[in-house]
Scaffold this active site. Sequence first.
Site, mmCIF file in Angstrom:
data_model
loop_
_atom_site.group_PDB
_atom_site.id
_atom_site.type_symbol
_atom_site.label_atom_id
_atom_site.label_comp_id
_atom_site.label_asym_id
_atom_site.label_seq_id
_atom_site.Cartn_x
_atom_site.Cartn_y
_atom_site.Cartn_z
ATOM 1 N N ARG A 1 29.045 11.626 10.782
ATOM 2 C CA ARG A 1 28.053 12.107 12.011
ATOM 3 C C ARG A 1 26.960 12.324 10.817
ATOM 4 O O ARG A 1 25.970 13.132 12.118
ATOM 5 C CB ARG A 1 29.082 13.287 11.914
ATOM 6 C CG ARG A 1 29.644 12.954 13.187
ATOM 7 C CD ARG A 1 30.504 13.612 13.901
ATOM 8 N NE ARG A 1 31.948 14.287 14.519
ATOM 9 C CZ ARG A 1 32.500 15.013 14.961
ATOM 10 N NH1 ARG A 1 32.332 16.171 15.448
ATOM 11 N NH2 ARG A 1 33.548 14.706 15.491
ATOM 12 N N ASN B 1 9.390 -0.221 5.389
ATOM 13 C CA ASN B 1 10.222 0.172 5.949
ATOM 14 C C ASN B 1 11.515 0.056 4.993
ATOM 15 O O ASN B 1 12.225 1.492 4.475
ATOM 16 C CB ASN B 1 11.280 -0.242 7.059
ATOM 17 C CG ASN B 1 10.015 -0.714 8.135
ATOM 18 O OD1 ASN B 1 9.874 -1.843 9.020
ATOM 19 N ND2 ASN B 1 9.582 0.341 8.749
ATOM 20 N N HIS C 1 0.472 -1.438 -0.453
ATOM 21 C CA HIS C 1 -0.135 -0.686 0.262
ATOM 22 C C HIS C 1 0.920 1.384 -0.391
ATOM 23 O O HIS C 1 1.355 1.797 1.233
ATOM 24 C CB HIS C 1 -1.155 0.033 1.353
ATOM 25 C CG HIS C 1 -2.015 1.044 0.953
ATOM 26 N ND1 HIS C 1 -2.110 1.683 2.034
ATOM 27 C CD2 HIS C 1 -3.093 0.287 0.292
ATOM 28 C CE1 HIS C 1 -3.707 2.398 1.957
ATOM 29 N NE2 HIS C 1 -3.489 2.339 0.999
ATOM 30 N N SER D 1 14.321 -3.906 15.862
ATOM 31 C CA SER D 1 13.010 -5.440 15.573
ATOM 32 C C SER D 1 12.779 -4.733 14.523
ATOM 33 O O SER D 1 11.729 -4.410 13.919
ATOM 34 C CB SER D 1 12.146 -4.808 16.711
ATOM 35 O OG SER D 1 11.105 -5.803 16.869
ATOM 36 N N ALA E 1 0.485 -8.356 15.295
ATOM 37 C CA ALA E 1 0.705 -7.760 16.627
ATOM 38 C C ALA E 1 0.608 -7.038 16.998
ATOM 39 O O ALA E 1 1.918 -6.009 17.140
ATOM 40 C CB ALA E 1 1.916 -9.073 16.467
ATOM 41 N N LEU F 1 9.392 -13.433 12.118
ATOM 42 C CA LEU F 1 8.164 -13.713 11.208
ATOM 43 C C LEU F 1 7.116 -13.921 12.674
ATOM 44 O O LEU F 1 7.713 -15.119 13.521
ATOM 45 C CB LEU F 1 8.439 -15.434 10.648
ATOM 46 C CG LEU F 1 8.639 -14.629 8.953
ATOM 47 C CD1 LEU F 1 9.717 -15.901 8.901
ATOM 48 C CD2 LEU F 1 7.761 -14.082 8.356
ATOM 49 N N TYR F 2 6.549 -13.181 12.932
ATOM 50 C CA TYR F 2 5.572 -14.178 14.001
ATOM 51 C C TYR F 2 4.832 -15.369 13.327
ATOM 52 O O TYR F 2 5.091 -15.514 12.480
ATOM 53 C CB TYR F 2 3.907 -13.129 14.143
ATOM 54 C CG TYR F 2 4.610 -12.211 15.058
ATOM 55 C CD1 TYR F 2 4.866 -11.907 16.124
ATOM 56 C CD2 TYR F 2 4.501 -10.584 14.423
ATOM 57 C CE1 TYR F 2 4.884 -10.479 17.211
ATOM 58 C CE2 TYR F 2 5.552 -9.638 14.434
ATOM 59 C CZ TYR F 2 5.628 -9.586 16.047
ATOM 60 O OH TYR F 2 5.813 -8.577 17.170
ATOM 61 N N CYS G 1 10.895 1.038 15.955
ATOM 62 C CA CYS G 1 11.775 -0.412 15.524
ATOM 63 C C CYS G 1 12.711 -0.160 14.627
ATOM 64 O O CYS G 1 13.594 -0.746 14.430
ATOM 65 C CB CYS G 1 10.517 -1.407 14.971
ATOM 66 S SG CYS G 1 8.886 -2.275 15.844
#
Length: 264
Positions: A127, A177, A51, A167, A263, A208-209, A146
């Site tokens: 930097r 992302n 999306h 994460s 989740a 992976l959940y 995350c």
Amino acid sequence: MKQYLDLMRHVREHGTFKEDRTGTGTYSVFGYQMRFDLADGFPIVTTKKCHLRSIIHELLWFLQGDTNIKYLKDNGVSIWDEWADENGDLGPVYGYQWRSWPAPNGESIDQIAKLIEMIRKNPDSRRLIVSAWNPALVEQMALPPCHALFQFYVADGKLSCQLYQRSADIFLGVPFNIASYALLTLMVAQVCDLQPGEFIWTGGDCHLYANHIEQADLQLTRQPLPLPTMKLNPEVKDLLAFRFEDFELVGYEAHPHIKAPVAV
């Protein structure tokens, strides 16, 4: 996006089962890297439909320093709904840290403005970093960052970006992302008169959940399609002046969307 499927396959083959904060359970590996040459096309997953509207609006929302979901809701984006309070607030999440990092003297630091200034004035700096991970404020955030830190790098007139994602929800989060930070790289390159180089994604806890395994296995049966091209309005020379209408994804073909639960 073979790189993304390789990550998913790696976790399916080598992931360790772990309990997690949400109570869902995950299959997880620690430490993984993917590289995307932005000259090869825009790195958006093609083995399921992504999306794009949500990706663009969320990035613009971050850049404005906003932490209330009203702008997202007004633009048909619901990805932050589960974490917002009754007023739509999320606490001092990404946008706040990017644009208003609290300084010890009571003032705030606009990391994005400083980043652009440094790229223009001192492109060889080591930097060129923006951090969303603020230990003093993590407990006040609806969801701690995350994608926690990113760094830019300039060489041979090209701008590259590396993201560290502490994460990584591989099935739902990571495709967003990758596309989001690749887009940010294109935007920063344009306003700094540079060419896009690479986007490098580095993950910490890559998981992976347990309730995404069936969906991941389905996705792994699909063949990646050619990457599309992202066109930016060449008239925009101020990073904060970009609007949704300034982006056009050309030639995006993808396999059908695969639904999966979030989740929380």
